[in-house]
Structures are given as C-alpha cells and as structure tokens.
Design a protein around this motif. Structure first.
Motif, PDB file in Angstrom:
ATOM      1  N   LEU A 134       0.824  -1.206   0.000  1.00  0.00           N
ATOM      2  CA  LEU A 134       0.000   0.000   0.000  1.00  0.00           C
ATOM      3  C   LEU A 134       0.859   1.258   0.000  1.00  0.00           C
ATOM      4  CD1 LEU A 134      -2.969   1.133   0.324  1.00  0.00           C
ATOM      5  CD2 LEU A 134      -2.541   1.108   2.788  1.00  0.00           C
ATOM      6  N   GLU A 135       1.983   1.213   0.699  1.00  0.00           N
ATOM      7  CA  GLU A 135       2.849   2.387   0.802  1.00  0.00           C
ATOM      8  C   GLU A 135       3.473   2.784  -0.536  1.00  0.00           C
ATOM      9  OE1 GLU A 135       3.255   4.552   3.354  1.00  0.00           O
ATOM     10  OE2 GLU A 135       1.541   3.385   4.055  1.00  0.00           O
ATOM     11  N   THR A 136       3.448   1.907  -1.517  1.00  0.00           N
ATOM     12  CA  THR A 136       4.018   2.231  -2.826  1.00  0.00           C
ATOM     13  C   THR A 136       3.012   2.966  -3.720  1.00  0.00           C
ATOM     14  OG1 THR A 136       3.355   0.132  -3.885  1.00  0.00           O
ATOM     15  CG2 THR A 136       5.462   0.162  -2.717  1.00  0.00           C
ATOM     16  N   PHE A 137       1.740   3.056  -3.295  1.00  0.00           N
ATOM     17  CA  PHE A 137       0.713   3.698  -4.110  1.00  0.00           C
ATOM     18  C   PHE A 137       0.743   5.215  -3.909  1.00  0.00           C
ATOM     19  CE2 PHE A 137      -2.029  -0.334  -3.237  1.00  0.00           C
ATOM     20  CZ  PHE A 137      -1.152  -1.094  -3.991  1.00  0.00           C
ATOM     21  N   SER A 138       0.113   5.932  -4.836  1.00  0.00           N
ATOM     22  CA  SER A 138       0.022   7.388  -4.714  1.00  0.00           C
ATOM     23  C   SER A 138      -0.876   7.762  -3.538  1.00  0.00           C
ATOM     24  CB  SER A 138      -0.547   7.991  -5.999  1.00  0.00           C
ATOM     25  OG  SER A 138      -1.932   7.673  -6.133  1.00  0.00           O
ATOM     26  N   LYS A 139      -0.719   8.984  -3.049  1.00  0.00           N
ATOM     27  CA  LYS A 139      -1.535   9.454  -1.918  1.00  0.00           C
ATOM     28  C   LYS A 139      -3.019   9.403  -2.262  1.00  0.00           C
ATOM     29  CE  LYS A 139       1.841  12.524   0.276  1.00  0.00           C
ATOM     30  NZ  LYS A 139       2.152  13.930   0.660  1.00  0.00           N
ATOM     31  N   SER A 140      -3.371   9.810  -3.474  1.00  0.00           N
ATOM     32  CA  SER A 140      -4.785   9.842  -3.855  1.00  0.00           C
ATOM     33  C   SER A 140      -5.365   8.434  -3.929  1.00  0.00           C
ATOM     34  CB  SER A 140      -4.955  10.553  -5.203  1.00  0.00           C
ATOM     35  OG  SER A 140      -4.256   9.879  -6.232  1.00  0.00           O
ATOM     36  N   THR A 141      -4.569   7.466  -4.391  1.00  0.00           N
ATOM     37  CA  THR A 141      -5.052   6.080  -4.460  1.00  0.00           C
ATOM     38  C   THR A 141      -5.247   5.506  -3.064  1.00  0.00           C
ATOM     39  OG1 THR A 141      -4.069   5.683  -6.628  1.00  0.00           O
ATOM     40  CG2 THR A 141      -4.463   3.751  -5.256  1.00  0.00           C
ATOM     41  N   LYS A 142      -4.293   5.763  -2.173  1.00  0.00           N
ATOM     42  CA  LYS A 142      -4.452   5.307  -0.781  1.00  0.00           C
ATOM     43  C   LYS A 142      -5.698   5.933  -0.144  1.00  0.00           C
ATOM     44  CE  LYS A 142      -0.063   6.227   0.333  1.00  0.00           C
ATOM     45  NZ  LYS A 142       1.189   6.336   1.115  1.00  0.00           N
ATOM     46  N   LYS A 143      -5.916   7.199  -0.434  1.00  0.00           N
ATOM     47  CA  LYS A 143      -7.087   7.895   0.103  1.00  0.00           C
ATOM     48  C   LYS A 143      -8.380   7.305  -0.457  1.00  0.00           C
ATOM     49  CE  LYS A 143      -9.103  12.533   0.446  1.00  0.00           C
ATOM     50  NZ  LYS A 143      -8.946  13.965   0.070  1.00  0.00           N
ATOM     51  N   ASN A 144      -8.398   7.004  -1.758  1.00  0.00           N
ATOM     52  CA  ASN A 144      -9.599   6.442  -2.388  1.00  0.00           C
ATOM     53  C   ASN A 144      -9.902   5.037  -1.866  1.00  0.00           C
ATOM     54  OD1 ASN A 144     -10.304   8.634  -4.009  1.00  0.00           O
ATOM     55  ND2 ASN A 144      -8.901   8.017  -5.635  1.00  0.00           N
ATOM     56  N   ILE A 145      -8.865   4.233  -1.641  1.00  0.00           N
ATOM     57  CA  ILE A 145      -9.063   2.891  -1.089  1.00  0.00           C
ATOM     58  C   ILE A 145      -9.700   2.999   0.299  1.00  0.00           C
ATOM     59  CG2 ILE A 145      -7.887   0.836  -0.210  1.00  0.00           C
ATOM     60  CD1 ILE A 145      -5.818   1.217  -2.463  1.00  0.00           C
ATOM     61  N   ALA A 146      -9.166   3.903   1.120  1.00  0.00           N
ATOM     62  CA  ALA A 146      -9.680   4.073   2.483  1.00  0.00           C
ATOM     63  C   ALA A 146     -11.107   4.614   2.470  1.00  0.00           C
ATOM     64  CB  ALA A 146      -8.764   5.006   3.268  1.00  0.00           C
ATOM     65  N   LYS A 147     -11.364   5.587   1.594  1.00  0.00           N
ATOM     66  CA  LYS A 147     -12.698   6.195   1.549  1.00  0.00           C
ATOM     67  C   LYS A 147     -13.751   5.188   1.100  1.00  0.00           C
ATOM     68  CE  LYS A 147     -15.394  10.020  -0.319  1.00  0.00           C
ATOM     69  NZ  LYS A 147     -15.431  11.190  -1.217  1.00  0.00           N
ATOM     70  N   THR A 148     -13.419   4.407   0.090  1.00  0.00           N
ATOM     71  CA  THR A 148     -14.364   3.393  -0.393  1.00  0.00           C
ATOM     72  C   THR A 148     -14.721   2.422   0.728  1.00  0.00           C
ATOM     73  OG1 THR A 148     -13.536   3.558  -2.661  1.00  0.00           O
ATOM     74  CG2 THR A 148     -14.657   1.521  -2.081  1.00  0.00           C
ATOM     75  N   TYR A 149     -13.721   2.041   1.497  1.00  0.00           N
ATOM     76  CA  TYR A 149     -13.968   1.141   2.629  1.00  0.00           C
ATOM     77  C   TYR A 149     -14.832   1.830   3.688  1.00  0.00           C
ATOM     78  CZ  TYR A 149     -13.074  -2.437   6.148  1.00  0.00           C
ATOM     79  OH  TYR A 149     -13.224  -3.433   7.086  1.00  0.00           O
ATOM     80  N   ASP A 150     -14.500   3.087   4.003  1.00  0.00           N
ATOM     81  CA  ASP A 150     -15.264   3.831   5.009  1.00  0.00           C
ATOM     82  C   ASP A 150     -16.728   3.988   4.595  1.00  0.00           C
ATOM     83  OD1 ASP A 150     -12.998   4.118   6.539  1.00  0.00           O
ATOM     84  OD2 ASP A 150     -12.567   6.162   5.874  1.00  0.00           O
ATOM     85  N   MET A 151     -16.975   4.082   3.282  1.00  0.00           N
ATOM     86  CA  MET A 151     -18.337   4.261   2.784  1.00  0.00           C
ATOM     87  C   MET A 151     -19.151   2.969   2.829  1.00  0.00           C
ATOM     88  SD  MET A 151     -17.718   6.830  -0.466  1.00  0.00           S
ATOM     89  CE  MET A 151     -19.459   7.027  -0.869  1.00  0.00           C
ATOM     90  N   GLY A 152     -18.539   1.908   3.318  1.00  0.00           N
ATOM     91  CA  GLY A 152     -19.280   0.665   3.486  1.00  0.00           C
ATOM     92  C   GLY A 152     -19.232  -0.269   2.295  1.00  0.00           C
ATOM     93  N   VAL A 153     -18.287  -0.045   1.379  1.00  0.00           N
ATOM     94  CA  VAL A 153     -18.152  -0.951   0.231  1.00  0.00           C
ATOM     95  C   VAL A 153     -17.313  -2.151   0.670  1.00  0.00           C
ATOM     96  CG1 VAL A 153     -17.354  -1.220  -2.139  1.00  0.00           C
ATOM     97  CG2 VAL A 153     -18.323   0.961  -1.395  1.00  0.00           C
ATOM     98  N   ARG A 154     -17.862  -3.324   0.467  1.00  0.00           N
ATOM     99  CA  ARG A 154     -17.189  -4.561   0.830  1.00  0.00           C
ATOM    100  C   ARG A 154     -17.147  -5.492  -0.383  1.00  0.00           C
ATOM    101  NH1 ARG A 154     -16.208  -1.509   4.224  1.00  0.00           N
ATOM    102  NH2 ARG A 154     -16.378  -1.723   6.503  1.00  0.00           N
ATOM    103  N   VAL A 155     -16.388  -6.556  -0.261  1.00  0.00           N
ATOM    104  CA  VAL A 155     -16.187  -7.472  -1.387  1.00  0.00           C
ATOM    105  C   VAL A 155     -16.474  -8.900  -0.941  1.00  0.00           C
ATOM    106  CG1 VAL A 155     -14.509  -8.380  -3.051  1.00  0.00           C
ATOM    107  CG2 VAL A 155     -14.477  -5.957  -2.457  1.00  0.00           C
ATOM    108  N   LYS A 156     -17.150  -9.640  -1.796  1.00  0.00           N
ATOM    109  CA  LYS A 156     -17.397 -11.056  -1.516  1.00  0.00           C
ATOM    110  C   LYS A 156     -16.937 -11.878  -2.709  1.00  0.00           C
ATOM    111  CE  LYS A 156     -22.204 -10.226  -2.926  1.00  0.00           C
ATOM    112  NZ  LYS A 156     -23.603 -10.153  -2.481  1.00  0.00           N
ATOM    113  N   VAL A 157     -16.500 -13.089  -2.436  1.00  0.00           N
ATOM    114  CA  VAL A 157     -16.140 -14.043  -3.489  1.00  0.00           C
ATOM    115  C   VAL A 157     -17.374 -14.894  -3.783  1.00  0.00           C
ATOM    116  CG1 VAL A 157     -14.697 -16.030  -4.074  1.00  0.00           C
ATOM    117  CG2 VAL A 157     -13.709 -14.086  -2.830  1.00  0.00           C
TER     118      VAL A 157
END
Length: 418
Positions: free
Chosen positions: A167-190
């Motif tokens: 994660l630390e190798t990603f851009s600041k905006s990408t890290k922020k978008n990953i965190a925001k999507t998670y905070d907004m309640g988006v989850r993933v199922k297989v």
C-alpha cells in the motif's frame, strides 16, 4: 519430434514455463471449442525429453482450409534460436498437413518496460522479436491501444511481503480512495459460477461505456467451471447499514465543526478565508442531509447492493485483474478500489510476485479515449509492460490476403453499424 500429447502431460509442462498464461491452459482450448475452434495440444521432444509445447486453436474455413492460432505463443525458450527454429519447423509442417493457410502467434514475451508515466526504461525482448522475424513470421506492428486479439500493453506492480507495505508504494490519492471506499461501506465477496448472471449484469454498463464486447453468462460460467483452480470472481457491494453509519457520522462531525467555527467567529474579527470555510461547511451539510436521505432509502431496500464485479486469474507468478465492470449509477462509491484491494491481498496470500492490472493504452493523452483506464491504474505506481506483439506465418499468400481483406471489410461494417 513433434507430436500430439495428453492433456495432463501438456499442463504439467506448461504451468512451469516462464511464458505460461491462462491462454495456454488445455481448459482454455476446451472453452474455445464451444465457439467453433478445435484444440490441438502439441509437444516437442529432443532425446526423449519434452522441451517445448504449444496449444493450437484451429478455425475451419470454407474450401477445406483452416486458420491456426497459438494463443500467447510457444512455451519454449524463444531466445534459443536453433531450438525455436526446429520447433517452429515442426509446427508449420503440422499446420500444413492439417490444411492451414496461416498461423498466428502472440508470444507472452516482454519486449520493453516503461515507468508509470510511460517513459521507456529498457528494451529487453528485441532478440526474441528478431528470432520470430528470422523464422519468416510477419510482425503486425507494435500496437498502442487494443487492436490485437489480446492486450499487448499491460501494467503490473511488484508485491511486497505484506499488504500494508505494498500500500505504501501507491500514490496518496489512491491510498485515500481505497480508504474512503472502505469507510463508505463498500465490501467485497467471493462468489461462484452460480452467481454468473448477476456478475455479467455488473459488466454491462462498463462494456457499453468502454465499447468492449461481453459474452453471455453461459460462456463465463463454463470458463469458471473449467478453470476454477485459476479463476476467482469478486463482487463489490454496498453494506447499506455501514453506509448509513458513515453518512450519519460525517454529518454529525461536520455539524460540530460548524458549531466550533461559529463560536470562534463571535469572538474574533473574521476574514475572507474563514467566511469561505463557513460557507463550505454549510454547503457540505446540505449535501450530507440529502446523502443521508439516500442512505435511508438504500437501507430500506436491501442490506446489500451489488455495484461492481471483477474476474481475477491467478497463474504463474502473478494475479491478473482479467476483466471488471461497475454499475454506472453507483460510480461515486468507486468499487474498483475495493475489489482491487481484495485482489492484491489475495495475491500476497498466494505468495505471488506481481499483480497485473492487464491492458492499458500507450496513448496517455488526457483527452484520449482510453485515458480513464490508465488514470486509475497509474495511481498504483505500476510498471508498464510491452509484449512483442502479434506475428502471422503465411502459408498460402492468396488465401491469407483474401482473408485479411474480408476481415477488414467485416470490421468496417461492424464499426459503421455502431
């Protein structure tokens, strides 16, 4: 000596080859047999040792002629010219014997690497490129976009030992978008292939917007059932209860921030900067109140709302984001960041070396038709990989050029109808 070999012998050799891809799995040939292709599994032996294999797909044409295609090329040492020549000579004999007028290959061999901005780093596959040219193959050019049967330009990241390190190798905006999507309640199922109708429905909006073709759900179901050891299906969804909590908490925190600011404004002389901040907070609260209404409505409808789908392929040393789609009506939730995160974490758990985000265009103009695909992937700080491209071996020139002309006409009519 070249001969037809058993499926298990072919697979055992293929999966250990550095150029192996899903397109050289025997199961891929079985899948394509349902769309009019005939599978041929060939192995080349020297001194009773298997030293190279290829799967040929045959498309039978009128006049008892056939087109042959080796998807992602030969699985052999392409830098050993003498070995490659001996192998290719035998393959061409086989194709001629079986009424082939041409053979197409698109080797899974890296030609060049570029940084995430598209700047050339190294040309590392020129020798392999020239080896195919010396064999008599016609190179179809270094495509920039998506002209080839399979993407030529790919992008990948090298994985670290842990997700957080990666994660630390990603851009600041990408890290922020990953965190925001998670905070907004988006989850993933297989999910498994029984959910394929839902999965394909989530691909449809992206297929229309990006102008790519998707196949019927039955095709992908067969693909997953045949290659379940290599393919994973992810569906991103909104957990509507988590989303409601996110909006409620954001609204409450914004109200508190506004109250604190207004208390300060009563004690001090305020300037334009504070006034603007006050206006921004008031505007944000109006938007959040509307968002809260939407969150309540979503929660009444369902606990989960599917908004995105990803098919991942795990072969060799990489996890490939093979195909994906998102529902346009929920694009503000950015589900790609959710299922890419899941894909990356699963690739690390499988001890893979790379995550391959698959095809992009080398046209990086912000106004270009494919820039959106590149822009999202760029934030993961990838290395861009160019493969050596498509080659045709022409056996019957008259039939070959007639076929090419007919194909060009077909593509023109298809584009015109669109």
């Amino acid at each position: 000596m070249l001969k037809v070999i058993e499926e298990n012998v072919f697979r055992e050799y293929a999966i250990k080859n550095p150029y192996f891809s899903i397109y050289q799995l025997p199961e891929w040939g079985t899948l394509k047999s349902g769309t009019g292709w005939v599978r041929h599994l060939l192995g080349y032996y020297k001194d009773d040792n298997l030293v190279g294999v290829t799967m040929l797909l045959e498309k039978r044409m009128p006049l008892n002629l056939s087109l042959y295609y080796s998807p992602r090329g030969y699985l052999i040492d392409v830098y050993n010219y003498e070995l490659l020549k001996d192998f290719n000579d035998e393959v061409i004999k086989y194709v001629k014997k079986n009424h082939g007028f041409m053979l197409k290959v698109d080797p899974n061999v890296i030609y060049a690497t570029r940084d995430s901005e598209g700047n050339l780093k190294e040309k590392c596959g020129e020798e392999a490129y020239f080896n195919f040219k010396k064999l008599g193959f016609k190179h179809l050019g270094f495509s920039q976009n998506f002209e080839d049967l399979q993407p030529r330009v790919l992008c990948r990241i090298e994985l670290k030992d842990t997700y957080n390190d990666t994660l630390e190798t990603f851009s600041k905006s990408t890290k922020k978008n990953i965190a925001k999507t998670y905070d907004m309640g988006v989850r993933v199922k297989v999910v498994d292939s029984s959910k394929m109708d839902e999965f394909v429905k989530l691909l449809e909006d992206t297929a229309i917007n990006k102008n790519f073709i998707i196949r019927p759900a039955s095709y992908y179901k067969k693909m997953v059932d045949l290659m379940s050891d290599y393919v994973t299906l992810y569906i991103a969804y909104i957990d509507t209860n988590l989303y409601y909590d996110y909006v409620w908490n954001t609204l409450e925190n914004t109200k508190k921030e506004l109250e604190t600011l207004e208390a300060q404004m009563k004690k001090i002389n305020i300037g334009d900067k504070i006034k603007r901040h006050h206006e921004e907070l008031e505007s944000k609260i109006v938007k959040l109140n509307k968002q809260l209404e939407d969150a309540i409505s979503l929660r009444k409808g369902n606990d989960e709302i599917n908004i995105g789908a990803l098919m991942s392929v795990f072969t060799g040393d990489e996890g490939i984001t093979f195909m994906s789609g998102t529902a346009s009506s929920y694009k503000e939730f950015n589900p790609k960041y959710a299922f890419y995160r899941e894909h990356i974490e699963d690739s690390i758990k499988k001890h893979l070396k790379y995550v391959n985000f698959y095809g992009i265009s080398l046209n990086m103009d912000k106004n270009g038709p494919y820039y959106g695909i590149y822009e999202l992937k760029k934030g993961f700080n990838p290395e861009i990989i160019e493969l050596i491209g498509e080659f045709d071996y022409v056996i019957n020139p008259v039939v070959y050029y007639g076929y090419k002309l007919a194909l060009k006409g077909y593509k023109f009519v298809k584009k015109f109808k669109k």
